[in-house]
Design a protein around this motif. Sequence first.
Motif, PDB file in Angstrom:
ATOM      1  N   MET A  22       0.825  -1.205   0.000  1.00 42.76           N
ATOM      2  CA  MET A  22       0.000   0.000   0.000  1.00 42.76           C
ATOM      3  C   MET A  22       0.859   1.255   0.000  1.00 42.76           C
ATOM      4  SD  MET A  22      -3.322  -0.591   2.387  1.00 42.76           S
ATOM      5  CE  MET A  22      -3.799   1.073   1.979  1.00 42.76           C
ATOM      6  N   HIS A  23       1.922   1.250   0.793  1.00 42.38           N
ATOM      7  CA  HIS A  23       2.826   2.397   0.839  1.00 42.38           C
ATOM      8  C   HIS A  23       3.529   2.593  -0.509  1.00 42.38           C
ATOM      9  CE1 HIS A  23       2.368   3.781   4.884  1.00 42.38           C
ATOM     10  NE2 HIS A  23       2.710   2.625   5.427  1.00 42.38           N
ATOM     11  N   SER A  24       3.943   1.487  -1.137  1.00 39.76           N
ATOM     12  CA  SER A  24       4.599   1.583  -2.441  1.00 39.76           C
ATOM     13  C   SER A  24       3.652   2.166  -3.488  1.00 39.76           C
ATOM     14  CB  SER A  24       5.078   0.199  -2.900  1.00 39.76           C
ATOM     15  OG  SER A  24       6.056  -0.306  -2.025  1.00 39.76           O
ATOM     16  N   PHE A  25       2.413   1.704  -3.457  1.00 35.19           N
ATOM     17  CA  PHE A  25       1.412   2.226  -4.395  1.00 35.19           C
ATOM     18  C   PHE A  25       1.168   3.713  -4.167  1.00 35.19           C
ATOM     19  CE2 PHE A  25      -3.089   3.215  -5.253  1.00 35.19           C
ATOM     20  CZ  PHE A  25      -3.122   2.977  -6.625  1.00 35.19           C
ATOM     21  N   THR A  26       1.052   4.110  -2.889  1.00 35.20           N
ATOM     22  CA  THR A  26       0.831   5.519  -2.560  1.00 35.20           C
ATOM     23  C   THR A  26       1.998   6.382  -3.010  1.00 35.20           C
ATOM     24  OG1 THR A  26      -0.504   4.873  -0.634  1.00 35.20           O
ATOM     25  CG2 THR A  26       0.322   7.135  -0.686  1.00 35.20           C
ATOM     26  N   ASN A  77       1.833   9.451  -5.664  1.00 32.82           N
ATOM     27  CA  ASN A  77       2.309  10.798  -5.309  1.00 32.82           C
ATOM     28  C   ASN A  77       3.406  11.273  -6.253  1.00 32.82           C
ATOM     29  OD1 ASN A  77       0.569  10.941  -3.129  1.00 32.82           O
ATOM     30  ND2 ASN A  77       2.065  10.153  -1.656  1.00 32.82           N
ATOM     31  N   LYS A  78       4.272  10.327  -6.674  1.00 36.32           N
ATOM     32  CA  LYS A  78       5.359  10.700  -7.599  1.00 36.32           C
ATOM     33  C   LYS A  78       4.786  11.129  -8.946  1.00 36.32           C
ATOM     34  CE  LYS A  78       9.643   8.957  -9.594  1.00 36.32           C
ATOM     35  NZ  LYS A  78      10.569   7.785  -9.709  1.00 36.32           N
ATOM     36  N   LYS A  79       3.790  10.385  -9.439  1.00 29.67           N
ATOM     37  CA  LYS A  79       3.171  10.726 -10.720  1.00 29.67           C
ATOM     38  C   LYS A  79       2.463  12.077 -10.642  1.00 29.67           C
ATOM     39  CE  LYS A  79       2.475   6.014 -12.398  1.00 29.67           C
ATOM     40  NZ  LYS A  79       1.477   4.966 -12.763  1.00 29.67           N
TER      41      LYS A  79
END
Length: 256
Positions: free
Chosen positions: A243-247, A251-253
């Motif tokens: 979940m953190h990786s997806f978030t 956010n980066k995009k």
Amino acid sequence: MLHKVEGIVIRTNDYGETHKIVTIFTREYGKVALMARGAKRPKSRLASASQLFIQGVFVFQRHKGMGSLNSADIIDSFRMIRSDILLTSYGACMIELIDRLLEDGQSDPELYEILYQLLFRLNDGEDADVLLSIMEIKMMTRAGAAPVLHQCASCGSAELPFQFSLRYGGALCRRCLHFDPYVMKADPKVMKLLRMFQSINPVRIGKLNVKEETKAQLNQLIDLYYQEFIGLKLRSKRFLEQMHSFTDEVNKKNND
């Protein structure tokens, strides 16, 4: 014989079309697995009390095999945890630690109070990473693998600063660092938090403002320690990491 206990639901499993097996972590008896008959029916009097994180007073009947849940009065539903998928993930890590590291029927009133306090603070919006780290460190002791943190694991010196050694299972003083060429260069703040979380009751810990880099190093150290000495990787923590990786990707995009 009927038993009336205070407890927190830490696991639920569907059983057939209408029943559930509910594992409750109780103050009096530790983990207790109970059959909640009809709990999957929406109108069942057990439906609302047979959900994860529910704290309540449970009345059950014990048999030779699995007991039966007769009734339950909810004390706290931890509504914010249950309504937020990220908070649910943090809470799931806490209860999975207890479920996997504590034997059935092993009474631990202190741990029950720790779990309640951490869920209460998680529900109240306090730092979820810090709260999970506290539970992970507390459970190291329950697993019989508590690290040596208040003195050097090699010579017993209490002189600060310490670094962290997986080889020695805890702190190393500056005079003993040469014994472990792979000693971890832990920030003094991380070592201080480790010592605090191991020894103090969560009730006595005020709101902590911990920097992100400190939390990241603390989490890395805890994960490595669990892999080395306890051999446990939580399913719920893997999901939390995803979940953190997806978030982070989202956010980066958005920032590009």
